[in-house]
Enzyme design. Structure first.
Site, PDB file in Angstrom:
ATOM      1  N   GLU A  53      17.232   7.367 -12.404  1.00 49.77           N
ATOM      2  CA  GLU A  53      17.971   6.100 -12.461  1.00 49.77           C
ATOM      3  C   GLU A  53      17.109   4.941 -11.993  1.00 49.77           C
ATOM      4  O   GLU A  53      17.323   3.803 -12.397  1.00 49.77           O
ATOM      5  CB  GLU A  53      19.229   6.198 -11.587  1.00 49.77           C
ATOM      6  CG  GLU A  53      20.190   5.017 -11.763  1.00 49.77           C
ATOM      7  CD  GLU A  53      19.908   3.849 -10.836  1.00 49.77           C
ATOM      8  OE1 GLU A  53      20.439   2.752 -11.095  1.00 49.77           O
ATOM      9  OE2 GLU A  53      19.151   3.994  -9.863  1.00 49.77           O
ATOM     10  N   ASP A  57      17.691  10.842  -7.832  1.00 48.60           N
ATOM     11  CA  ASP A  57      16.325  10.380  -7.578  1.00 48.60           C
ATOM     12  C   ASP A  57      16.335   9.217  -6.591  1.00 48.60           C
ATOM     13  O   ASP A  57      17.375   8.613  -6.311  1.00 48.60           O
ATOM     14  CB  ASP A  57      15.631   9.952  -8.882  1.00 48.60           C
ATOM     15  CG  ASP A  57      16.318   8.784  -9.576  1.00 48.60           C
ATOM     16  OD1 ASP A  57      17.558   8.733  -9.562  1.00 48.60           O
ATOM     17  OD2 ASP A  57      15.617   7.908 -10.111  1.00 48.60           O
TER      18      ASP A  57
HETATM   19 ZN   LIG Z   1      21.080   3.644  -6.769  1.00 47.08          ZN
END
Ligand SMILES: [Zn+2]
Length: 357
Positions: A128, A74
């Protein structure tokens, strides 16, 4: 849909292809589909599974050690910086350094390592860049914990060519003073709580923080006031005041030891100390064989990691973990995010050397 990711080609082109699939956190299904298809069709000897929008792949060659290569797929929201653009040896665009260049290196190696010296696990995970409770690696830890077993974990976050290892711990305390309220026109009738914090600030000003060398990584501690509260009104001697203190401590101290140290710093003052939050640090663990070989392959370029990252998640599982990936960490999340493509090539070559022993 045609596979758009060529794992066997140049990892620079693969980075660009990954960047051109937008994948803001919580919108990773398309990139996960493409990564999954590419791993299934273009690697040999890997078992591939899908978990939400994470894709995991691992070999089972019976090698004496296992290296885990992890990258989040992501990005933060794009800022008019897609699609990618290559100019003068620099690839520009959202996610180029954080961290699709690292992902590309790992995917390329999975497809092209002929005879690895270690078994290899590749973990491409989602979410994340947002709140920790949504982190795909945390979900994998809960749902597929056996997939995270490894002798060393490498996270391909941008680290400027250094191996960044371990992390500092952090804790916060509230240091409170109490007194007696009175009208400030008759201040001698009161006992000023704010004034008592002067001694607390003096101790902080005079504090000499340690620098600690562990496995060649230097951790520089810090003890800082980060907030003050107090006061009742413009004509009242205050009866309560507090200062919030944050201690960033080297990973050779446990949370308990760090808290005991903070209590010692303020010993003898007329204040109450309350621990409000704490997170343990992580030792770098670079002396363990699988990690030491990586340090050697990278030419001994190691440094401490200061912030909390997913490295700590592996450390908590007892697995030495490092950040090592192309790109400058200071460029992450910026509109002008970019990566020097020579770093993609360099990291690929270093890891190829390491993984083939
Ligand atoms: Zn990163």
């Amino acid at each position: 849909m045609a596979v758009v990711l060529d794992l066997h080609g140049d990892p620079i082109a693969l980075t660009a292809a990954l960047v051109d699939i937008p994948s803001e956190s919580r919108h990773e299904s398309r990139i996960a589909d493409e990564v999954e298809a590419a791993l299934r069709e273009q690697t040999t000897g890997f078992e591939v599974v899908r978990n939400g929008d994470a894709v995991l792949a691992r070999t089972d060659f019976g090698r004496p050690s296992r290296v885990l290569l992890a990258g989040h797929i992501d990005t933060v929201p794009a800022a008019g910086n897609l699609p990618s653009r290559l100019a003068d040896g620099i690839l520009h665009g959202c996610g180029t350094s954080d961290m699709k260049a690292g992902d590309a290196v790992f995917l390329h190696l999975a497809a092209t390592l002929a005879d690895p010296a270690h078994d290899i696990t590749v973990v491409m995970y989602d979410c994340e860049e947002i709140e920790a409770s949504a982190n795909g690696l945390g979900r994998i830890e809960r749902e597929l914990p056996e997939w995270l077993a490894a002798d060393v974990a490498i996270l391909g976050e941008p680290s400027g060519g250094f191996i960044e290892a371990g992390c500092q711990g952090t804790l916060r305390v509230t240091v409170s003073a109490t007194g007696t309220r009175a009208h400030s026109a008759r201040s001698w009738l009161g006992d000023n709580a704010i004034h008592k914090l002067g001694d607390v600030l003096a101790r902080l000003n005079g504090y000499r923080a340690r620098s600690v060398d562990i496995d060649g990584c230097v951790y520089r501690e810090g003890l800082s006031a980060v907030r003050m509260d107090g006061g009742v009104a413009g004509n009242v001697i205050p009866d309560a005041a507090s200062v919030t203190v944050n201690f960033r401590f080297a990973p050779d101290r446990s949370v308990e030891q760090a808290y005991a140290h903070v209590q010692e710093v303020f010993d003898g003052l007329d204040v109450a100390i309350e621990l409000t939050d704490a997170a343990a640090g992580a030792l770098p663990g670079l002396t363990r064989p699988a990690a030491a070989a990586l340090v050697e392959a990278a030419g001994g370029q190691v440094r401490a990691k200061y912030g909390w990252t997913d490295v700590s998640r592996f450390a908590a599982l007892g697995i030495p973990a490092v950040n090592y990936g192309p790109g400058d960490p200071n460029l992450a999340h910026r509109v002008d995010e970019h990566v020097e493509v020579s770093q993609i090539t360099a990291v690929t070559e270093t890891l190829r050397r390491y993984l083939t022993g």
